[in-house]
Scaffold this motif. Structure first.
Motif, PDB file in Angstrom:
ATOM      1  N   TYR A   4      34.102  57.549 -20.261  1.00 21.39           N
ATOM      2  CA  TYR A   4      34.978  58.190 -21.258  1.00 21.39           C
ATOM      3  C   TYR A   4      34.967  59.685 -20.988  1.00 21.39           C
ATOM      4  O   TYR A   4      34.120  60.196 -20.248  1.00 21.39           O
ATOM      5  N   ASP A   5      35.901  60.393 -21.608  1.00 25.02           N
ATOM      6  CA  ASP A   5      35.919  61.853 -21.517  1.00 25.02           C
ATOM      7  C   ASP A   5      34.876  62.382 -22.514  1.00 25.02           C
ATOM      8  O   ASP A   5      35.049  62.223 -23.734  1.00 25.02           O
ATOM      9  N   PRO A   6      33.787  62.994 -22.041  1.00 24.57           N
ATOM     10  CA  PRO A   6      32.670  63.325 -22.940  1.00 24.57           C
ATOM     11  C   PRO A   6      33.047  64.275 -24.079  1.00 24.57           C
ATOM     12  O   PRO A   6      32.645  64.053 -25.222  1.00 24.57           O
ATOM     13  N   GLN A   7      33.821  65.322 -23.785  1.00 22.02           N
ATOM     14  CA  GLN A   7      34.140  66.276 -24.855  1.00 22.02           C
ATOM     15  C   GLN A   7      35.134  65.666 -25.848  1.00 22.02           C
ATOM     16  O   GLN A   7      35.008  65.848 -27.059  1.00 22.02           O
ATOM     17  N   LYS A   8      36.095  64.882 -25.296  1.00 20.94           N
ATOM     18  CA  LYS A   8      37.043  64.186 -26.190  1.00 20.94           C
ATOM     19  C   LYS A   8      36.295  63.227 -27.113  1.00 20.94           C
ATOM     20  O   LYS A   8      36.661  63.034 -28.271  1.00 20.94           O
ATOM     21  N   ALA A  46      39.188  58.512 -26.330  1.00 22.56           N
ATOM     22  CA  ALA A  46      38.341  59.119 -25.295  1.00 22.56           C
ATOM     23  C   ALA A  46      37.951  58.132 -24.200  1.00 22.56           C
ATOM     24  O   ALA A  46      37.632  58.541 -23.075  1.00 22.56           O
ATOM     25  N   GLN A  83      30.480  70.049 -30.925  1.00 24.90           N
ATOM     26  CA  GLN A  83      30.263  70.119 -29.470  1.00 24.90           C
ATOM     27  C   GLN A  83      29.139  71.071 -29.100  1.00 24.90           C
ATOM     28  O   GLN A  83      28.554  70.953 -28.028  1.00 24.90           O
ATOM     29  N   MET A 108      37.838  55.374 -21.194  1.00 21.79           N
ATOM     30  CA  MET A 108      38.671  54.981 -20.057  1.00 21.79           C
ATOM     31  C   MET A 108      39.186  53.557 -20.319  1.00 21.79           C
ATOM     32  O   MET A 108      38.492  52.765 -20.967  1.00 21.79           O
TER      33      MET A 108
END
Ligand SMILES: Cc1cc2nc3c(=O)[nH]c(=O)nc-3n(C[C@H](O)[C@H](O)[C@H](O)COP(=O)(O)O)c2cc1C
Length: 214
Positions: free
Chosen positions: A168-172, A71, A181, A73
């Motif tokens: 980062y990708d929050p949901q991932k 997730a 979630q 970056m």
């Protein structure tokens, strides 16, 4: 009240010499007992209505780090790879469901009367039981942010350094960490360990530019 002594008891050093560290000594292990102790000190932070809408996921294994990197970056990989541990803070939108326990315990320990407890329940619980998801998410995010700042200082008081990161990708991230979630709100990750770099001393706008007196 406690008279606990930290490794670093110099408040001005803990607070004013805190700088984000993104490269850590990769071979330094912090025991799970110490990590758990840091979290115990962190959750002395205040929270709205003492709801304590925070949840911590401690990542200190190569397998856990690999999940985080699904997730994160890329520019945040060094503070994942080299940190002794990463503590992920997620807001818990269901903390009001166990709210009665904390006050029942206070009554059992004789710290408040049953009448005071019932007054707290009738003032605060309807606010949360009837709240919109947006309100619960905002409240949990604020509580978690209070805890995150306290954790950054606790880490310094234990003689380590840290970097808070939300790139980062929050949901991932929730999925990678196995967090529901619907229940949890992504807030931030905190990498910690022994510094292996001279950190940048970042600039701040003058306090007078960001202050108003009414
Ligand atoms: C909510 C939040 C998110 C952040 N996200 C990142 C990030 O993704 N990557 C990173 O390297 N630093 C991140 N930082 C660290 C900031 O860049 C840093 O705190 C800021 O530049 C001030 O520097 P200082 O911490 O050394 O005082 C974040 C900090 C906060 C509070």
């Amino acid at each position: 009240m406690t008279d606990q002594k930290f490794v670093n008891n110099d408040f001005s050093d803990v607070v004013l010499n805190r700088h984000s560290v993104r490269e850590f000594e990769p071979n330094v292990k912090i025991s799970r007992d110490e990590l758990q102790q840091m979290i115990a000190e962190t959750i002395q932070a205040p929270s709205a209505c003492n709801l304590q809408s925070w949840h911590f996921v401690v990542v200190d294994t190569p397998e856990g780090k690999a999940k985080l990197k699904e997730a994160a970056m890329k520019f945040n990989y060094p503070q994942v790879d080299t940190a002794s541990a990463i503590i992920y803070l997620a807001g818990d939108t269901e903390s009001h469901l166990v709210y009665r326990d904390v006050w029942n315990q206070a009554v059992a320990e004789g710290r408040i009367t049953p009448e005071k407890r019932d007054e707290i329940f009738s003032s605060f619980l309807p606010l949360y039981e009837n709240a919109t998801p947006e309100f619960l998410q905002m409240d949990a995010t604020i509580d978690c942010s209070m805890a995150a700042m306290q954790l950054l200082q606790v880490i310094r008081a234990h003689g380590y350094d840290a970097n808070a990161w939300a790139g980062y990708d929050p949901q991932k991230m929730l999925t990678a960490l196995g967090l529901d979630q619907k229940r949890f709100v992504p807030v931030m990750a905190i990498s910690l360990g022994k510094s292996a770099e001279v950190p940048l001393v970042s600039t701040r706008y003058p306090a007078s530019d960001v202050t108003e007196f009414l």
